[in-house]
Design an enzyme around this catalytic site. Structure first.
Site, PDB file in Angstrom:
ATOM      1  N   HIS A  10      -7.384  -4.757  -3.159  1.00 43.44           N
ATOM      2  CA  HIS A  10      -6.367  -4.068  -2.373  1.00 43.44           C
ATOM      3  C   HIS A  10      -6.140  -4.798  -1.051  1.00 43.44           C
ATOM      4  CE1 HIS A  10      -3.908  -0.575  -1.468  1.00 43.44           C
ATOM      5  NE2 HIS A  10      -4.445  -0.520  -0.264  1.00 43.44           N
ATOM      6  N   CYS A  64       0.843  -1.190   0.000  1.00 41.62           N
ATOM      7  CA  CYS A  64       0.000   0.000   0.000  1.00 41.62           C
ATOM      8  C   CYS A  64       0.891   1.257   0.000  1.00 41.62           C
ATOM      9  CB  CYS A  64      -0.962  -0.050   1.184  1.00 41.62           C
ATOM     10  SG  CYS A  64      -2.280   1.172   1.136  1.00 41.62           S
ATOM     11  N   ASP A 104      -8.171  -3.648  -7.607  1.00 42.23           N
ATOM     12  CA  ASP A 104      -7.802  -2.666  -6.590  1.00 42.23           C
ATOM     13  C   ASP A 104      -8.294  -1.281  -7.012  1.00 42.23           C
ATOM     14  OD1 ASP A 104      -6.639  -0.936  -4.784  1.00 42.23           O
ATOM     15  OD2 ASP A 104      -4.619  -1.751  -4.982  1.00 42.23           O
TER      16      ASP A 104
END
Length: 246
Positions: free
Chosen positions: A214, A125, A183
């Site tokens: 994600h 991330c 995502d």
């Protein structure tokens, strides 16, 4: 391979930064991987990821990415309150401050007896972005970047010249990108923008898109894909064995 875990507080240009260190329980020297967390900092899933990588023969260093903005030891929850706080911290911290944080970690790796001096970076991330960003430093040989946010959008605090997207040509090492096709944080158009920049800049890169949402590596919550995570860990280990041990 058994590992040990301890912490080290390092002086940086913007204050004291705690780092959580996972390393083989041996007197040998090993290459280092700077493992950048999500916005939630050193959570239990991040600790388990770091331990997995360390058990394959690496010194894994997890810095508190928002050390200037929180008391030492702060861990944010995987809930709306934690997400809001982490995103606010992300939007406050200049990208150049992560660069000076990395300088302190690299100097630490050079000084301690358990590191070879070879350094790579890995992250998820926000941490995927920071691993990519770390590769701009010539001391970082390679970076493994998982669903790296905000590279395509230039949304983190920096001048235009310092935006990570615009610094790609400065990277001398190898970068491995892994993206989730489902995502929403890095949609298809964002991935295409980054891919085209990889080609245009001459970056030494690898590119992988998987059927995942994600945070599919996080082993808490409904997004986790354990089978895919196992595959990714194996790829990351092989990548760093090749780029840091040669």
């Amino acid at each position: 391979m058994q590992i040990i875990q301890h912490s080290e507080d390092l002086a940086t240009a913007t204050g004291t930064m705690r780092n959580y260190i996972y390393r083989p329980a041996s007197e040998q020297r090993y290459p280092a991987i700077v493992f950048y967390s999500e916005i939630f900092q050193h959570t239990a899933p991040i600790a388990r990821s770091a331990a997995i990588m360390a058990s394959h023969g690496f010194v894994v260093i997890v810095p508190e990415v928002f050390h200037e903005l929180n008391p030492i030891g702060t861990v944010l929850g995987y809930d709306d309150e934690g997400k809001d706080k982490g995103n606010n911290d992300k939007w406050q911290k200049p990208l150049t401050s992560y660069d000076s944080d990395l300088d302190a970690i690299i100097e630490h790796c050079k000084a301690v007896p358990y590191c070879t001096g070879a350094v790579g970076a890995m992250g998820v991330c926000l941490g995927g972005h920071l691993a990519y960003r770390a590769a701009i430093n010539p001391a970082v040989a390679s970076a493994y970047c998982l669903y790296a946010t905000d590279i395509h959008s230039d949304t983190l605090p920096a001048s235009d010249a310092d935006q990570s997207f615009n610094r790609m040509a400065d990277i001398q090492g190898e970068v491995y990108f892994v993206w989730g096709k489902q995502d929403p944080h890095v949609p298809a158009e964002g991935r295409l923008k980054i891919y085209q920049q990889c080609v245009a800049s001459g970056l030494n890169y690898q590119w992988q898109e998987v059927n995942a949402v994600h945070a599919f590596m996080r082993d808490e919550g409904e997004r986790y894909d354990g089978a895919l995570a196992l595959q990714i860990y194996q790829q990351a280990v092989q990548f760093f064995q090749r780029t840091l041990l040669s």
